[in-house]
Write a protein that holds these residues in place. Structure first.
Motif, PDB file in Angstrom:
ATOM      1  N   HIS A   1     -14.083  -9.772  17.064  1.00 48.05           N
ATOM      2  CA  HIS A   1     -13.495  -9.556  15.737  1.00 48.05           C
ATOM      3  C   HIS A   1     -13.788  -8.154  15.242  1.00 48.05           C
ATOM      4  CE1 HIS A   1     -17.659 -10.727  14.546  1.00 48.05           C
ATOM      5  NE2 HIS A   1     -17.460  -9.875  13.553  1.00 48.05           N
TER       6      HIS A   1
ATOM      7  N   HIS B   1     -16.965  -2.437  11.652  1.00 45.20           N
ATOM      8  CA  HIS B   1     -17.483  -2.680  13.001  1.00 45.20           C
ATOM      9  C   HIS B   1     -16.438  -3.323  13.887  1.00 45.20           C
ATOM     10  CE1 HIS B   1     -18.519  -6.577  11.002  1.00 45.20           C
ATOM     11  NE2 HIS B   1     -18.464  -7.146  12.190  1.00 45.20           N
TER      12      HIS B   1
ATOM     13  N   THR C   1     -16.617  -5.804  17.496  1.00 41.65           N
ATOM     14  CA  THR C   1     -17.573  -6.794  17.989  1.00 41.65           C
ATOM     15  C   THR C   1     -17.286  -7.143  19.444  1.00 41.65           C
ATOM     16  OG1 THR C   1     -17.606  -7.731  15.776  1.00 41.65           O
ATOM     17  CG2 THR C   1     -18.572  -9.066  17.533  1.00 41.65           C
TER      18      THR C   1
ATOM     19  N   GLN D   1     -25.093 -13.916  17.030  1.00 43.69           N
ATOM     20  CA  GLN D   1     -24.627 -12.552  16.769  1.00 43.69           C
ATOM     21  C   GLN D   1     -25.806 -11.584  16.676  1.00 43.69           C
ATOM     22  OE1 GLN D   1     -22.622 -14.445  13.263  1.00 43.69           O
ATOM     23  NE2 GLN D   1     -21.308 -12.640  13.406  1.00 43.69           N
TER      24      GLN D   1
ATOM     25  N   GLU E   1     -21.172  -4.757  16.815  1.00 43.37           N
ATOM     26  CA  GLU E   1     -21.715  -6.122  16.815  1.00 43.37           C
ATOM     27  C   GLU E   1     -21.463  -6.784  18.170  1.00 43.37           C
ATOM     28  OE1 GLU E   1     -20.419  -8.617  13.437  1.00 43.37           O
ATOM     29  OE2 GLU E   1     -20.585 -10.324  14.821  1.00 43.37           O
TER      30      GLU E   1
ATOM     31  N   ILE F   1     -25.596  -9.698   8.744  1.00 36.41           N
ATOM     32  CA  ILE F   1     -24.794  -8.678   9.444  1.00 36.41           C
ATOM     33  C   ILE F   1     -24.348  -7.585   8.465  1.00 36.41           C
ATOM     34  CG2 ILE F   1     -22.659  -8.229  10.737  1.00 36.41           C
ATOM     35  CD1 ILE F   1     -24.439  -9.728  12.563  1.00 36.41           C
TER      36      ILE F   1
HETATM   37 NI    NI Z   1     -18.917  -9.206  12.364  1.00 36.80          NI
END
Ligand code: NI
Ligand code: OOG
Length: 267
Positions: free
Chosen positions: A42, A166, A168, A211, A236, A260
């Motif tokens: 994502h 970010h 991921t 994560q 991430e 996060i």
């Molecule tokens: Ni994220």
């Protein structure tokens, strides 16, 4: 609005890389034998809950490309609200969009943010490039610091504006790694600093999502009164586990997301 989802993500990626020099190195580290095969789980975008630029205005760009709304998340202490979106093609990255609940903030913050948003051209919000258009305003380094004292999120927005904060890496799809602990170790061995808020690994197999993330790179921003090096964007890493029906969980975990967000905190 974009007509092609791949073009949109290519543009978001280039715009992200321009202020996140570590991302290219991490990309090489995790995927080197098959560099172009890194699949993104994502991306995330941030905004303010002011009508002109609210979450739904950002989401419209993705809805037009075949995304649908899937989950919503509340972050009371940070005064944030978020939704996530998924594409009919599961290879396309999910999208996490959050907004600051401005009316819950101080009158001073509200005045600064209202003034920033007023400077955005109405047409800019629906333009192809809006999601990677950066800032549409000028703030001073004092204003940045004032926002930072109340909301790290608001301060980050004032400096960086509209861009993916970010990307991921989808660990499930990596050839060289099959768990998040080895990914974290490889990152640390290579000298990257991880976000340790809430622990290096957020979530667990039980909540079907683990994560981790780097701390955002430091990057120079030109404020109206000069330059400051401040946190830009981060990377991430996510690994997903199957639900009872055997399909991988596709949602987010609010308690993990809450930590996060802190990847853009100062080191
Ligand atoms: Ni994220
Ligand atoms: C989004 C933080 C949440 C996740 O994967 O839970 C998130 C942000 O920092 O804007 O990305």
């Amino acid at each position: 609005m974009h007509t092609n989802v791949n073009t949109l993500f290519d543009n978001l990626w280039d715009n992200y890389l321009a202020v996140t020099p570590s991302a290219d190195k991490i990309h090489d580290l995790l995927g080197s034998t098959q560099k172009d095969d890194i699949i993104n789980d994502h991306i995330a975008l941030r905004t303010f809950n002011i009508e002109k630029v609210g979450l739904e205005k950002l989401a419209a760009h993705f809805l037009a490309l075949g995304y649908t709304e899937c989950g919503e998340y509340h972050f009371e202490a940070k005064k944030l609200y978020a939704k996530h979106y998924e594409h009919s093609d599961p290879k396309q990255p999910k999208v996490f969009i959050s907004e600051l609940l401005v009316e819950k903030c101080s009158p001073e913050l509200q005045a600064i943010v209202t003034d920033m948003v007023a400077q955005i051209d109405e047409n800019a919000v629906t333009a192809d490039n809006f999601l990677y258009s950066g800032t549409h305003w000028q703030v001073s380094s004092d204003t940045y610091k004032q926002l930072l004292a109340e909301s790290e999120y608001a301060a980050w927005m004032s400096a960086w504006g509209y861009r993916a904060n970010h990307f991921t890496v989808n660990i499930n799809m990596l050839a060289k790694f099959d768990n998040i602990h080895d990914v974290n170790q490889a990152l640390k061995n290579a000298g990257f600093a991880l976000n340790t808020s809430g622990g290096e690994v957020k979530g667990s197999p039980e909540v079907l999502l683990e994560q981790s993330s780097t701390l955002a790179d430091d990057y120079a921003v030109t404020f109206s009164d000069g330059e400051l090096r401040i946190p830009s964007c981060f990377y991430e890493f996510a690994i997903r586990y199957p639900k009872a029906d055997g399909e991988l969980y596709t949602g987010f975990v609010a308690a993990s997301a809450d930590k996060i967000f802190e990847s853009t905190n100062a080191r």
